[in-house]
Scaffold this active site. Structure first.
Site, short mmCIF file in Angstrom:
data_model
loop_
_atom_site.label_atom_id
_atom_site.label_comp_id
_atom_site.label_asym_id
_atom_site.label_seq_id
_atom_site.Cartn_x
_atom_site.Cartn_y
_atom_site.Cartn_z
N SER A 31 0.80 -1.24 0.00
CA SER A 31 0.00 0.00 0.00
C SER A 31 0.83 1.28 0.00
O SER A 31 0.27 2.36 -0.20
CB SER A 31 -0.94 0.02 1.20
OG SER A 31 -2.04 -0.82 0.96
N LYS A 50 0.58 3.47 -2.93
CA LYS A 50 -0.54 4.41 -3.08
C LYS A 50 -0.09 5.87 -2.95
O LYS A 50 -0.73 6.77 -3.47
CB LYS A 50 -1.63 4.09 -2.04
CG LYS A 50 -2.25 2.69 -2.22
CD LYS A 50 -3.10 2.30 -1.02
CE LYS A 50 -3.69 0.90 -1.15
NZ LYS A 50 -4.40 0.47 0.09
N TYR A 77 -3.12 -2.11 -10.47
CA TYR A 77 -3.08 -1.96 -9.00
C TYR A 77 -2.25 -3.08 -8.34
O TYR A 77 -1.39 -2.82 -7.49
CB TYR A 77 -4.51 -1.92 -8.46
CG TYR A 77 -4.59 -1.94 -6.96
CD1 TYR A 77 -4.34 -0.80 -6.20
CD2 TYR A 77 -4.90 -3.12 -6.28
CE1 TYR A 77 -4.39 -0.83 -4.81
CE2 TYR A 77 -4.96 -3.16 -4.89
CZ TYR A 77 -4.70 -2.01 -4.16
OH TYR A 77 -4.74 -2.05 -2.79
N TYR A 95 -4.76 3.76 8.21
CA TYR A 95 -6.17 3.30 8.29
C TYR A 95 -6.75 3.59 9.66
O TYR A 95 -6.53 4.68 10.18
CB TYR A 95 -6.27 1.82 7.89
CG TYR A 95 -5.47 1.53 6.64
CD1 TYR A 95 -5.91 2.02 5.41
CD2 TYR A 95 -4.26 0.85 6.68
CE1 TYR A 95 -5.18 1.80 4.26
CE2 TYR A 95 -3.52 0.62 5.53
CZ TYR A 95 -3.98 1.10 4.33
OH TYR A 95 -3.26 0.89 3.20
N VAL A 103 1.03 -3.79 3.74
CA VAL A 103 0.70 -5.05 4.39
C VAL A 103 1.89 -6.04 4.36
O VAL A 103 1.86 -7.08 5.01
CB VAL A 103 -0.61 -5.59 3.75
CG1 VAL A 103 -0.34 -6.30 2.46
CG2 VAL A 103 -1.40 -6.43 4.70
O1 DON Z 1 -4.78 -4.54 -2.02
C1 DON Z 1 -4.24 -5.14 -1.11
O2 DON Z 1 -4.90 -5.75 -0.28
C2 DON Z 1 -2.74 -5.10 -0.98
N1 DON Z 1 -2.09 -5.17 -2.25
C3 DON Z 1 -2.30 -3.84 -0.30
C4 DON Z 1 -2.95 -3.65 1.05
C5 DON Z 1 -2.08 -2.98 2.02
O3 DON Z 1 -0.88 -2.93 1.90
C6 DON Z 1 -2.73 -2.49 3.25
N2 DON Z 1 -1.79 -1.85 4.12
N3 DON Z 1 -1.46 -2.07 5.23
#
Ligand code: DON
Length: 312
Positions: free
Chosen positions: A68, A71, A195, A247, A265
């Site tokens: 993430s 982003k 994405y 978040y 994540v």
């Molecule tokens: O879209 C997803 O679920 C992952 N590629 C990225 C989510 C993420 O990194 C949330 N952050 N803590």
């Protein structure tokens, strides 16, 4: 501002040492099979200073996907092409819910709360696709990040992207819901294809701390002051990082660490100390909000020891 590099190195070493001794390490993300293989014992941290010097400790030179944190880069790229028009499609408020929550989308007619929850980031990627075909868009994103980091070795881990695509039901649900509200303009699989790949951008802490310099140094890349993002835009992205970057854990992170930051994540965190440093921390175990447990602990230790905060 001059930083005492020797002191900083000692502090980083101690942060990693504390991390190694911690018995609580959080839970490695399970929903992307490739990420579930990560070793929760890993811990590293790197800092790039105004001088351009990067120092680190622990596993700071082990590459992993940034997830993430991508982003932040797509938001900067998107605002650079479409400017404030983006804000008609995405909000700028903390969500108070999980990164992949679908609940708020229905209440708020398909306008995601902010560009860092998954739904918001999917809209940002979709907006980038207004100007580029999926392959070109991905190339632009990679080149943009390589340019920020000053490192053309940064690449996408195709295995991780594929692993996420294979199991990406939640993101597909979010994207289809956005489409049903008229807030996705490209085919779901095109937008999600980009994405997943942006999330699989792979860097070590040193590379990530360099790629994030523009946030700490008013949109510039440290000593040579090359303007990559306008000063005002860099400042505003940092503001959204502070309020939404972790978040539903953003308040606790601001309380403990006191810096604008974005988590991924994979257990990476990018943080910035305005005018002083860009920091990347990594340890794969996550807390309940999906943010690195040990990464937050290391950042809390470093900012306390160095007296770094945006609140004084
Ligand atoms: O879209 C997803 O679920 C992952 N590629 C990225 C989510 C993420 O990194 C949330 N952050 N803590």
């Amino acid at each position: 501002m001059q930083t005492d590099v020797q002191k900083l190195q000692t502090v980083l070493n101690q942060a990693v040492e504390n991390a190694r001794q911690s018995s609580e390490r959080g839970q490695v993300a399970q929903y992307i099979p490739e990420l579930a293989k990560a070793d929760p014992q890993k811990a590293g941290i790197a800092i790039t200073l105004d001088s351009g010097e990067t120092i680190g400790a622990g596993d700071w030179q082990q590459p992993t996907t940034i997830q993430s944190i991508s982003k932040v880069f797509t938001l900067a790229l998107c605002l650079g092409t479409m400017g404030d028009n983006l804000w008609a499609r995405v909000g700028r408020e903390p969500s108070g819910s999980a990164f992949d929550s679908i609940l708020q989308l229905e209440h708020e007619s398909g306008i995601p709360r902010n560009p860092f929850v998954n739904a918001g980031a999917i809209v940002v990627t979709d907006a980038i696709l207004a100007t580029y075909q999926p392959k070109e868009a991905l190339g632009e994103i990679v080149r943009f990040v390589q340019g920020l980091a000053g490192d053309d070795q940064i690449f996408i881990d195709g295995k991780v992207a594929q692993s996420e695509e294979d199991t990406g039901h939640r993101n597909r649900a979010l994207a289809h819901y956005l489409a049903s509200c008229g807030n996705l303009h490209n085919p779901v699989e095109h937008t999600l294809g980009v994405y997943y790949n942006q999330c699989a951008l792979t860097m070590d802490c040193a590379q990530l701390s360099r790629a994030g310099r523009f946030l700490a140094f008013a949109g510039t890349l440290g000593p040579n002051r090359q303007q990559m993002v306008s000063m005002r835009r860099a400042r505003r992205i940092a503001a959204i990082m502070l309020t939404c970057g972790h978040y539903d854990g953003s308040g606790d992170f601001a309380y403990r660490v006191g810096l604008p930051a974005k988590s991924g994540v994979s257990g990476m965190i990018l943080a910035s100390v305005p005018g002083i440093a860009s920091i990347a921390a990594w340890s794969p175990g996550l807390n309940q909000s999906g943010n690195s447990y040990i990464g937050t602990q290391m950042l809390e230790y470093v900012t306390n020891e160095m007296d770094w905060t945006v609140f004084s």
